[in-house]
Design a protein around this motif. Structure first.
Motif, PDB file in Angstrom:
ATOM      1  N   LEU A 123     -79.354  21.340  -1.412  1.00 41.83           N
ATOM      2  CA  LEU A 123     -78.971  20.937  -0.059  1.00 41.83           C
ATOM      3  C   LEU A 123     -79.919  21.592   0.934  1.00 41.83           C
ATOM      4  CD1 LEU A 123     -77.497  23.737   1.013  1.00 41.83           C
ATOM      5  CD2 LEU A 123     -75.575  22.822  -0.273  1.00 41.83           C
ATOM      6  N   THR A 124     -79.902  21.103   2.163  1.00 40.87           N
ATOM      7  CA  THR A 124     -80.702  21.709   3.228  1.00 40.87           C
ATOM      8  C   THR A 124     -79.837  22.657   4.048  1.00 40.87           C
ATOM      9  OG1 THR A 124     -80.219  19.858   4.710  1.00 40.87           O
ATOM     10  CG2 THR A 124     -82.243  19.730   3.405  1.00 40.87           C
ATOM     11  N   GLU A 161     -83.175  23.437  -3.794  1.00 47.51           N
ATOM     12  CA  GLU A 161     -83.065  22.368  -2.797  1.00 47.51           C
ATOM     13  C   GLU A 161     -81.960  21.376  -3.137  1.00 47.51           C
ATOM     14  OE1 GLU A 161     -86.666  20.546  -1.426  1.00 47.51           O
ATOM     15  OE2 GLU A 161     -87.791  22.422  -1.459  1.00 47.51           O
ATOM     16  N   THR A 193     -84.457  25.967   4.634  1.00 50.13           N
ATOM     17  CA  THR A 193     -84.133  26.618   3.363  1.00 50.13           C
ATOM     18  C   THR A 193     -83.925  28.118   3.547  1.00 50.13           C
ATOM     19  OG1 THR A 193     -86.456  27.033   2.807  1.00 50.13           O
ATOM     20  CG2 THR A 193     -85.486  24.951   2.043  1.00 50.13           C
ATOM     21  N   SER A 247     -74.492  30.283  -5.543  1.00 49.98           N
ATOM     22  CA  SER A 247     -75.587  29.659  -4.804  1.00 49.98           C
ATOM     23  C   SER A 247     -76.001  30.518  -3.617  1.00 49.98           C
ATOM     24  CB  SER A 247     -75.190  28.263  -4.316  1.00 49.98           C
ATOM     25  OG  SER A 247     -74.078  28.347  -3.429  1.00 49.98           O
ATOM     26  N   GLN A 265     -82.758  17.502  -2.839  1.00 51.71           N
ATOM     27  CA  GLN A 265     -81.509  16.973  -2.246  1.00 51.71           C
ATOM     28  C   GLN A 265     -81.063  15.629  -2.818  1.00 51.71           C
ATOM     29  OE1 GLN A 265     -83.966  17.282   0.947  1.00 51.71           O
ATOM     30  NE2 GLN A 265     -83.989  19.368   0.164  1.00 51.71           N
ATOM     31  N   GLY A 325     -79.908  26.563  -0.707  1.00 52.33           N
ATOM     32  CA  GLY A 325     -79.983  25.392  -1.582  1.00 52.33           C
ATOM     33  C   GLY A 325     -80.250  25.723  -3.032  1.00 52.33           C
TER      34      GLY A 325
END
Length: 470
Positions: A100-101, A98, A177, A143, A42, A146
């Protein structure tokens, strides 16, 4: 030792643009592909020193290889270190994890910050633009949670792409995740290719190992919705890159001690993924470059030191971040596919608790009618001995002369059969007399006994037999 090193460079190789280009000059064509993977934890892409990942130093002498993290300490004397030549790359495949969460707990989770993927995408493109004089264009981006997969190519390669399809394959969830893979496939000219950016089940226990093996099979057997093609089975070339999360079955401190002395082979013997391969459970169809570098996880952020303070069962150093390739010929694509592996390197970025990895391969496509083995054999024959190299030409010219003489003598027989009955002795003497001056000129200092070779005498005998039969 030299033979062993030569065999290793056939597998690992180095990013020498001339060597790579030569693979596709004679028949077919080729693609130079750069693949990278990084679990970014992140972090903000604007803080990244991309050069430490995307321009790994490589020893140019083919019998040596060094890892990026040890570049300053272990460069052999007399060898040069250069960076990857990005102008030679035709296709970039980048897998991030990862970014983002994901809130998988709240009944009303907030929307995902998908602009984070756009930031990583644009920052990567901006840096690569400084490494190349040739332009790049986007091919694909998508995507899952994440995990993101980004593909870029030259405009020329983009024009060869057709039959594109993609698939988001979810294999499980944690609190923050979504595990699984972003899969993409297309026809690259006549070659069917598939790529997956993945993030597999985490943690150290055996039940987690079995879950990761199942994650692998789920990705490998996933089906693209368009033509119902399987990720592995229906593609001549496939690549899996990402945080596969396999760990090392050794105590944490023992792992760290082996890293200090560069005993990576010992660690790899106890690597869960390699054990699964040996047992035929996962990644059997794929190949991987030599891991001549330390584990990719888990580091103290901002340093190159392992984090040895986390709970032991979850955070031991491991080769969690990997890149695998497979290639095979499928019935619908008769063209021969060859892959040369040029480098597999660890980046020295410190923004995350993972280190990024990169790999560079050349994929050659086309019917190789000559083939490297045959070329090597012909070159070996030509370089044996001076006189031997001339012998085939000598025999051909000798046979050609005898064949011409045979036609002339046959015509004489048809014109006057009575004279032909008395001719055998005369023909032999004339044929030998005609051959001697020419052969002496050709061979220069050769002994005269070699003037008329075995094939020449055989031809004379055949002519005499033919005349006597008539």
């Amino acid at each position: 030792m030299a033979e062993k090193r030569k065999a290793e460079t056939e597998l690992i190789g180095f990013p020498d643009s001339k060597r790579a280009r030569s693979l596709g000059d004679a028949q077919g064509h080729h693609y130079n592909i750069f693949v990278g993977s990084w679990n970014v934890n992140q972090k903000n892409p604007k803080q990244v020193d991309w050069k430490k990942w995307l321009c790994p130093p490589i020893v140019t002498e083919e019998t040596q290889e060094i890892s990026h993290t040890e570049a300053q300490e272990k460069i052999p004397v007399g060898l040069q270190v250069t960076s990857l030549e990005h102008n030679e790359v035709d296709l970039y495949v980048i897998s991030f994890q990862e970014v983002l969460t994901v809130d998988n707990v709240s009944p009303n989770p907030p929307p995902l910050e998908t602009e984070r993927f756009d930031n990583w995408n644009s920052e990567f493109m901006a840096y690569i633009g400084t490494c190349r004089s040739k332009p790049l264009v986007p091919v694909f981006s998508a995507s899952l949670g994440g995990t993101g997969l980004f593909i870029f190519s030259t405009p020329e390669v983009k024009a060869e792409i057709s039959e594109e399809d993609s698939n988001l394959v979810e294999v499980g969830r944690s609190k923050t995740t979504i595990k699984g893979g972003v899969c993409y496939r297309c026809k690259l000219g006549d070659l069917s290719v598939s790529f997956a950016g993945v993030h597999f089940t985490a943690d150290q226990e055996q039940e987690n190992v079995e879950a990761r093996i199942q994650d692998y099979h789920t990705i490998n057997n996933s089906v693209f919705p368009g033509k119902q093609l399987k990720f592995l089975e229906d593609h001549s070339f496939s690549c899996i890159a990402g945080d596969v999360n396999f760990r090392i079955n050794l105590p944490r401190q023992e792992i760290a001690d082996h890293v200090k002395v560069g005993a990576y082979d010992h660690l790899l013997e106890h690597d869960q993924l390699n054990i699964a391969r040996r047992e035929g459970k996962a990644f059997v169809e794929y190949s991987e470059g030599r891991l001549n570098f330390p584990p990719t996880y888990k580091y103290e952020i901002g340093t190159d030191e392992f984090d040895l303070l986390e709970p032991p069962k979850k955070r031991s150093p491991a080769y969690t971040d990997r890149i695998f390739f497979q290639h095979h010929n499928i019935p619908s694509e008769p063209s021969k596919v060859q892959v040369v592996h040029h480098h597999y390197a660890l980046g020295r970025l410190t923004e995350s608790d993972h280190k990024p990895v990169s790999c560079y391969v050349t994929v050659k496509v086309g019917e190789d009618k000559v083939g490297n083995k045959e070329v090597e054999v012909e070159e070996e024959k030509a370089c044996d001995a001076g006189e031997q190299a001339e012998e085939p030409k000598q025999i051909v010219e000798e046979d050609k002369g005898k064949s011409s003489g045979q036609e002339q003598q046959t015509k004489m027989v048809n014109e006057d059969e009575d004279e032909a009955k008395d001719a055998p002795k005369q023909i032999v003497e004339e044929a030998k007399a005609e051959a001697e001056p020419e052969q002496i000129v050709k061979l220069d200092q050769e002994p005269q006994k070699n003037v008329v070779g075995p094939k020449g005498l055989l031809m004379v005998a055949l002519m005499v037999g033919l005349i006597l039969w008539i």
